[in-house]
Enzyme design. Sequence first.
Site, PDB file in Angstrom:
ATOM      1  N   LYS A  24     -14.421 -36.785  51.209  1.00  0.00           N
ATOM      2  CA  LYS A  24     -14.278 -37.720  50.081  1.00  0.00           C
ATOM      3  C   LYS A  24     -13.733 -39.067  50.561  1.00  0.00           C
ATOM      4  O   LYS A  24     -14.252 -40.122  50.197  1.00  0.00           O
ATOM      5  CB  LYS A  24     -13.315 -37.126  49.047  1.00  0.00           C
ATOM      6  CG  LYS A  24     -12.825 -38.122  48.009  1.00  0.00           C
ATOM      7  CD  LYS A  24     -11.909 -37.487  46.981  1.00  0.00           C
ATOM      8  CE  LYS A  24     -10.443 -37.445  47.341  1.00  0.00           C
ATOM      9  NZ  LYS A  24      -9.741 -38.735  47.306  1.00  0.00           N
ATOM     10  N   ASN A  25     -12.676 -38.992  51.370  1.00  0.00           N
ATOM     11  CA  ASN A  25     -11.993 -40.234  51.738  1.00  0.00           C
ATOM     12  C   ASN A  25     -12.731 -41.030  52.803  1.00  0.00           C
ATOM     13  O   ASN A  25     -12.266 -42.096  53.221  1.00  0.00           O
ATOM     14  CB  ASN A  25     -10.551 -39.949  52.134  1.00  0.00           C
ATOM     15  CG  ASN A  25      -9.727 -39.546  50.911  1.00  0.00           C
ATOM     16  OD1 ASN A  25     -10.185 -39.709  49.778  1.00  0.00           O
ATOM     17  ND2 ASN A  25      -8.547 -39.005  51.132  1.00  0.00           N
ATOM     18  N   ARG A  95      -8.943 -44.127  42.515  1.00  0.00           N
ATOM     19  CA  ARG A  95      -8.107 -44.949  43.383  1.00  0.00           C
ATOM     20  C   ARG A  95      -8.940 -45.749  44.401  1.00  0.00           C
ATOM     21  O   ARG A  95      -8.648 -46.906  44.702  1.00  0.00           O
ATOM     22  CB  ARG A  95      -7.149 -44.007  44.119  1.00  0.00           C
ATOM     23  CG  ARG A  95      -6.361 -44.612  45.221  1.00  0.00           C
ATOM     24  CD  ARG A  95      -5.217 -45.423  44.703  1.00  0.00           C
ATOM     25  NE  ARG A  95      -4.546 -46.137  45.768  1.00  0.00           N
ATOM     26  CZ  ARG A  95      -3.602 -47.033  45.574  1.00  0.00           C
ATOM     27  NH1 ARG A  95      -3.201 -47.313  44.362  1.00  0.00           N
ATOM     28  NH2 ARG A  95      -3.047 -47.651  46.569  1.00  0.00           N
ATOM     29  N   ASP A 119      -4.227 -41.045  41.515  1.00  0.00           N
ATOM     30  CA  ASP A 119      -3.578 -39.761  41.360  1.00  0.00           C
ATOM     31  C   ASP A 119      -2.198 -39.924  40.735  1.00  0.00           C
ATOM     32  O   ASP A 119      -1.527 -40.918  40.935  1.00  0.00           O
ATOM     33  CB  ASP A 119      -3.429 -39.106  42.722  1.00  0.00           C
ATOM     34  CG  ASP A 119      -4.729 -39.146  43.469  1.00  0.00           C
ATOM     35  OD1 ASP A 119      -5.483 -38.191  43.349  1.00  0.00           O
ATOM     36  OD2 ASP A 119      -4.989 -40.167  44.127  1.00  0.00           O
ATOM     37  N   ASP A 313      -1.857 -34.950  52.407  1.00  0.00           N
ATOM     38  CA  ASP A 313      -2.810 -34.173  51.605  1.00  0.00           C
ATOM     39  C   ASP A 313      -2.847 -32.689  51.988  1.00  0.00           C
ATOM     40  O   ASP A 313      -3.351 -31.862  51.232  1.00  0.00           O
ATOM     41  CB  ASP A 313      -4.221 -34.780  51.729  1.00  0.00           C
ATOM     42  CG  ASP A 313      -4.284 -36.164  51.103  1.00  0.00           C
ATOM     43  OD1 ASP A 313      -3.489 -36.444  50.196  1.00  0.00           O
ATOM     44  OD2 ASP A 313      -5.137 -36.967  51.532  1.00  0.00           O
TER      45      ASP A 313
HETATM   46  N1  EPU Z   1       1.646 -48.420  50.382  1.00  0.00           N
HETATM   47  C1  EPU Z   1       2.388 -49.531  50.026  1.00  0.00           C
HETATM   48  N2  EPU Z   1       1.740 -50.722  49.899  1.00  0.00           N
HETATM   49  C2  EPU Z   1       0.408 -50.847  50.137  1.00  0.00           C
HETATM   50  C3  EPU Z   1      -0.334 -49.720  50.505  1.00  0.00           C
HETATM   51  C4  EPU Z   1       0.311 -48.505  50.622  1.00  0.00           C
HETATM   52  O1  EPU Z   1       3.574 -49.438  49.811  1.00  0.00           O
HETATM   53  O2  EPU Z   1      -0.114 -51.973  50.028  1.00  0.00           O
HETATM   54  C5  EPU Z   1       2.325 -47.117  50.509  1.00  0.00           C
HETATM   55  C6  EPU Z   1       1.849 -46.151  49.434  1.00  0.00           C
HETATM   56  O3  EPU Z   1       2.521 -46.335  48.230  1.00  0.00           O
HETATM   57  C7  EPU Z   1       2.120 -44.819  50.063  1.00  0.00           C
HETATM   58  C8  EPU Z   1       1.829 -45.058  51.536  1.00  0.00           C
HETATM   59  O4  EPU Z   1       1.950 -46.486  51.719  1.00  0.00           O
HETATM   60  O5  EPU Z   1       3.461 -44.487  49.909  1.00  0.00           O
HETATM   61  C9  EPU Z   1       0.478 -44.560  52.001  1.00  0.00           C
HETATM   62  O6  EPU Z   1      -0.562 -45.261  51.364  1.00  0.00           O
HETATM   63  P1  EPU Z   1      -2.004 -45.484  51.989  1.00  0.00           P
HETATM   64  O7  EPU Z   1      -2.404 -46.876  51.685  1.00  0.00           O
HETATM   65  O8  EPU Z   1      -2.032 -45.030  53.415  1.00  0.00           O
HETATM   66  O9  EPU Z   1      -2.871 -44.470  51.143  1.00  0.00           O
HETATM   67  P2  EPU Z   1      -4.154 -44.753  50.276  1.00  0.00           P
HETATM   68  O10 EPU Z   1      -5.138 -45.541  51.061  1.00  0.00           O
HETATM   69  O11 EPU Z   1      -3.753 -45.247  48.942  1.00  0.00           O
HETATM   70  C10 EPU Z   1      -5.389 -42.619  51.161  1.00  0.00           C
HETATM   71  C11 EPU Z   1      -6.059 -41.435  50.552  1.00  0.00           C
HETATM   72  C12 EPU Z   1      -5.024 -40.457  50.001  1.00  0.00           C
HETATM   73  C13 EPU Z   1      -4.068 -40.067  51.107  1.00  0.00           C
HETATM   74  C14 EPU Z   1      -3.457 -41.342  51.758  1.00  0.00           C
HETATM   75  C15 EPU Z   1      -2.558 -41.050  52.925  1.00  0.00           C
HETATM   76  C16 EPU Z   1      -8.107 -42.330  49.694  1.00  0.00           C
HETATM   77  C17 EPU Z   1      -8.935 -42.701  48.518  1.00  0.00           C
HETATM   78  N3  EPU Z   1      -6.917 -41.864  49.458  1.00  0.00           N
HETATM   79  O12 EPU Z   1      -4.697 -43.271  50.101  1.00  0.00           O
HETATM   80  O13 EPU Z   1      -5.752 -39.324  49.597  1.00  0.00           O
HETATM   81  O14 EPU Z   1      -3.058 -39.268  50.580  1.00  0.00           O
HETATM   82  O15 EPU Z   1      -4.521 -42.204  52.202  1.00  0.00           O
HETATM   83  O16 EPU Z   1      -3.269 -40.381  53.926  1.00  0.00           O
HETATM   84  O17 EPU Z   1      -8.544 -42.437  50.830  1.00  0.00           O
HETATM   85  C18 EPU Z   1      -6.447 -37.612  48.135  1.00  0.00           C
HETATM   86  O18 EPU Z   1      -7.526 -37.606  48.727  1.00  0.00           O
HETATM   87  O19 EPU Z   1      -6.133 -36.719  47.301  1.00  0.00           O
HETATM   88  C19 EPU Z   1      -5.504 -38.689  48.401  1.00  0.00           C
HETATM   89  C20 EPU Z   1      -4.504 -38.965  47.600  1.00  0.00           C
END
Ligand code: EPU
Length: 427
Positions: A24-25, A95, A119, A313
Site C-alpha cells: 500500500k505504502n 493520508r 489514521d 506498523d
Molecule cells: N512528522 C512530523 N512532521 C512532518 C512529518 C512527520 O512531525 O512534517 C512526524 C509524524 O507526526 C510522526 C513521524 O514524524 O510522528 C513519522 O511520520 P512520517 O512522515 O515518517 O510518516 P508518514 O509518511 O505520515 C508513513 C506511512 C505510515 C507509517 C509511517 C512511518 C504512508 C501512507 N503512511 O506515514 O503507515 O506508519 O510512514 O513508517 O506511507 C499505515 O500504513 O498504516 C501507516 C500509518
Amino acid sequence: MTEERIVIRRAGPLHGEVAIPGAKNSVLKLMAASLLADGCFTLTNVPDIADVGIMADLLTAIGLRSEQVQPGTMRLVNDGAIVPVAPYELVERIRASINVLGPLLGRCGRVSLSLPGGDDFGSRPIDMHLKGLEAMGATFVLRHGVVEASVRTPDERLHGAEITLEFPSVGATENILTAAVYAKGTTVIDHAAREPELADLCNFLVAMGAQIEGIGSPRLVIHGVEPGSLHATDHEVVPDRIQAATYLAAVAVSGGEVVLRGARGDHMEMLLRRFHEMGPTITASPAGLAVWADGRLHSIDVATLPYPGIATDYKPLLVTMLAVADGVGIVTENLYPGRFRYVEELQRLGADIRADGHHAVVRGVPRLSGAPVRAPDIRAGAALVIAGLAADGETTLTGVQHIDRGYDDLVGRLASLGADIERVVSS
Ligand code: EPU
C-alpha cells in the site's frame, strides 16, 4: 443498518502458501508520482485495497484516467490536462493524498490541497514537508483548511536546495523528492527516510528519466531535469512487508508451516531477527519466506524506529504476539504519540497490558479469550484478527473497513491456510 464483521475462532496450526501482494505504502506514492509525466503507466502487483480506489478517485479529480486492466494490473493515463486542486472530500479519506503535493508543485508550480486526514492515532503534522519545499522556493498559505502552494521564483520553477530533515519522515522525503525531479539544479535530502517503499518510488522515478543518487541511503541527491522531460513507465510494486509480517504473526500464534510467496526477507531483516528470538523459524529464499512455528512464544523487548529499525506498523502485531508469549515484554513507540489505542481492545480479549505514553508492558498469558472488538485503524485491526486466532471461543471484529484500506483479502488468505475465519454481514 448493516455492518460487516469478521468472525474468528481458534484453529489448529496453519499450513500452505500465500502470495504477498504489493505494498500500500508504495503503490499510493507511485500513483501520485504518475502526475509528473504524460503517457500511459502500467503498474503490476497492485494490491486490491480500498486506498488504491480512493487514490485513483483523487487522481481522476486532478485529471488522470485509471483503469484496472486485470486483477493486480492498473493503467494510469496522464494526457497533461491536470488541474492542481485536491478536494477535501477525497483528501480527508486517505493520508497518502498529501503525496500529490510534491509532483503537482514540481510540475504545475501551484497546488491547492485540503489538509489530509488518515489514521486515528494521533497528530500527524506536515511541517517538514512544507519547510523542505520552502527551501526550494515554494510558499504556502493556509486558508479555510486548504493549503495554497505556489512557487515564487522568476520562472515559477522550484530550485535545488540542501535540506536536512529533523527526522527521517517518509512523507516529507517523498514530497521533496518528487518536487525536486523537475527543480532547477541539485537537491540534497540529508537524513532522508530509507524505507523499501521509498526506494521503490526512487526506482520508478529513475525509470521515468529522473536523476537520483543514493537510493536506499539516508542521503538522496536529485539532479533536476528539464520540466516535461520525464516519461511514463511500467513498474511492478514492491511486495508489502507489513502484510507479510501479518502472516508471520498468524503462524507464530497458531503454529504451523507456511510459505509467503514473493515476501522480501531483505526488507524485513530486523523484524525477522526479533521474530526468531521469539521462537518461529524463518528462512528466506528467492521465492519468498518460509515460516515454521510450534509451541509457546518467548517474550522480548522491542522499540519502533524508522527503517531499517522495527517499523511502527509492525508494533500491534508484536504486542499481540507478546500478549500470548511466555514472560514480560516492554514495547516502546518512538514514532507516534498515542499509537496504543488498540490495547483496550486486546484487554477485552484477556491480554495483560499496561500502556502509558510511549511504552507498554505486556505480560504474556497462556490463552486469550474471544470477545467482540473494534478495529481502530488498519494495523491494529489486523493485529486483532491475529489475536482472535490465539483466543478461545469466538472473536467478532467490527470496523472491518479499516482493514480493507490496507489488506488484500486478509480473511480469504488466512482461511486458505486453515484458519477458522469468515466475513459476515449482520444488521
Ligand atoms: N512528522 C512530523 N512532521 C512532518 C512529518 C512527520 O512531525 O512534517 C512526524 C509524524 O507526526 C510522526 C513521524 O514524524 O510522528 C513519522 O511520520 P512520517 O512522515 O515518517 O510518516 P508518514 O509518511 O505520515 C508513513 C506511512 C505510515 C507509517 C509511517 C512511518 C504512508 C501512507 N503512511 O506515514 O503507515 O506508519 O510512514 O513508517 O506511507 C499505515 O500504513 O498504516 C501507516 C500509518
